[in-house]
Write a protein that holds these residues in place. Structure first.
Motif, PDB file in Angstrom:
ATOM      1  N   ILE A 134       0.900  -1.191  -0.035  1.00 30.50           N
ATOM      2  CA  ILE A 134       0.477  -0.267  -0.097  1.00 30.50           C
ATOM      3  C   ILE A 134       1.329   1.273  -0.061  1.00 30.50           C
ATOM      4  O   ILE A 134       0.865   2.010  -0.849  1.00 30.50           O
ATOM      5  CB  ILE A 134      -1.113   0.294   0.851  1.00 30.50           C
ATOM      6  CG1 ILE A 134      -1.987  -1.159   1.225  1.00 30.50           C
ATOM      7  CG2 ILE A 134      -1.645   1.091   1.626  1.00 30.50           C
ATOM      8  CD1 ILE A 134      -2.977  -1.373   2.002  1.00 30.50           C
ATOM      9  N   ASP A 135       2.219   1.678   0.302  1.00 28.27           N
ATOM     10  CA  ASP A 135       2.291   2.540   0.590  1.00 28.27           C
ATOM     11  C   ASP A 135       3.943   2.282   0.332  1.00 28.27           C
ATOM     12  O   ASP A 135       4.357   1.091   0.034  1.00 28.27           O
ATOM     13  CB  ASP A 135       3.720   2.500   2.343  1.00 28.27           C
ATOM     14  CG  ASP A 135       4.223   3.685   2.604  1.00 28.27           C
ATOM     15  OD1 ASP A 135       4.620   4.429   1.717  1.00 28.27           O
ATOM     16  OD2 ASP A 135       4.119   4.018   4.098  1.00 28.27           O
ATOM     17  N   ARG A 136       3.893   3.237  -1.451  1.00 24.78           N
ATOM     18  CA  ARG A 136       5.087   2.971  -1.943  1.00 24.78           C
ATOM     19  C   ARG A 136       6.419   2.846  -1.457  1.00 24.78           C
ATOM     20  O   ARG A 136       7.660   2.563  -2.521  1.00 24.78           O
ATOM     21  CB  ARG A 136       5.104   3.931  -3.502  1.00 24.78           C
ATOM     22  CG  ARG A 136       3.776   3.725  -3.462  1.00 24.78           C
ATOM     23  CD  ARG A 136       3.355   4.771  -5.137  1.00 24.78           C
ATOM     24  NE  ARG A 136       2.500   4.407  -5.361  1.00 24.78           N
ATOM     25  CZ  ARG A 136       2.161   4.874  -6.817  1.00 24.78           C
ATOM     26  NH1 ARG A 136       2.348   5.513  -7.735  1.00 24.78           N
ATOM     27  NH2 ARG A 136       0.594   4.448  -7.001  1.00 24.78           N
ATOM     28  N   ASN A 137       6.575   3.381   0.144  1.00 25.41           N
ATOM     29  CA  ASN A 137       7.800   3.829   0.189  1.00 25.41           C
ATOM     30  C   ASN A 137       8.392   2.837   0.748  1.00 25.41           C
ATOM     31  O   ASN A 137       9.472   2.784   1.436  1.00 25.41           O
ATOM     32  CB  ASN A 137       7.642   5.121   0.916  1.00 25.41           C
ATOM     33  CG  ASN A 137       7.992   6.550   0.762  1.00 25.41           C
ATOM     34  OD1 ASN A 137       7.903   6.760  -0.760  1.00 25.41           O
ATOM     35  ND2 ASN A 137       6.820   7.461   0.854  1.00 25.41           N
ATOM     36  N   ASP A 138       7.125   1.688   1.333  1.00 26.69           N
ATOM     37  CA  ASP A 138       7.755   1.042   2.304  1.00 26.69           C
ATOM     38  C   ASP A 138       6.614  -0.173   1.982  1.00 26.69           C
ATOM     39  O   ASP A 138       5.579  -0.228   2.632  1.00 26.69           O
ATOM     40  CB  ASP A 138       8.022   1.519   4.570  1.00 26.69           C
ATOM     41  CG  ASP A 138       7.860  -0.482   4.869  1.00 26.69           C
ATOM     42  OD1 ASP A 138       8.396  -1.000   4.445  1.00 26.69           O
ATOM     43  OD2 ASP A 138       7.477   0.282   6.505  1.00 26.69           O
ATOM     44  N   PRO A 139       6.545  -1.174   1.125  1.00 25.75           N
ATOM     45  CA  PRO A 139       5.447  -2.108   0.429  1.00 25.75           C
ATOM     46  C   PRO A 139       5.708  -3.227   1.064  1.00 25.75           C
ATOM     47  O   PRO A 139       4.656  -3.658   1.281  1.00 25.75           O
ATOM     48  CB  PRO A 139       6.349  -2.323  -0.932  1.00 25.75           C
ATOM     49  CG  PRO A 139       7.141  -1.796  -1.614  1.00 25.75           C
ATOM     50  CD  PRO A 139       8.160  -0.663  -0.259  1.00 25.75           C
TER      51      PRO A 139
END
Length: 130
Positions: A62-67
């Motif tokens: 969900i979080d592109r910086n922390d997949p």
């Protein structure tokens, strides 16, 4: 005798057709489940059995910086046979959770559409927290 043979042949043919339909349906169900699992993995969704019959949903990707960052919630069925969320991380607004759970409970007819709509709604709500 020929009449009995014809009846037996008709029954055998009917049984053969019924078996073919059942096998085709089984193959389709396996294919549908396989596609479903691929889609869930692509969305980064896994399920974990919780205590007291609860089900924990874990989203990643969900979080592109922390997949690998997990977004989780635990879904339970209460004493009135209604769904409720016991845990949610990161926390979502109470209004969002209430709306999604109410919609799920209103679709409580065993429909998979209501359940998949709920899961998509939770995923979208988590996306909005980023």
């Amino acid at each position: 005798m020929k009449k009995d043979e014809a009846v037996q042949r008709a029954r055998a043919e009917e049984a053969r057709k019924t078996k073919q339909k059942a096998e085709a349906l089984k193959d389709q169900n396996v294919e549908d489940l396989t596609v479903g699992m691929i889609l869930y993995k692509r969305l980064g969704l896994t399920f974990e059995k919780g205590d007291n019959g609860s089900l924990r949903f874990v989203f990643t990707m969900i979080d592109r910086n922390d997949p690998d960052r997990p977004f989780t919630f635990k879904l339970c069925v209460n004493d009135e046979a209604l769904y409720e969320i016991k845990e949610c991380h990161p926390p979502l607004g109470a209004g969002t959770i209430i709306r999604l759970v109410d919609e799920l409970n209103e679709s409580h007819d065993g429909s998979t559409d209501g359940f998949s709509t709920f899961v998509r709604g939770m995923r979208n709500a988590f996306i909005e927290t980023i």
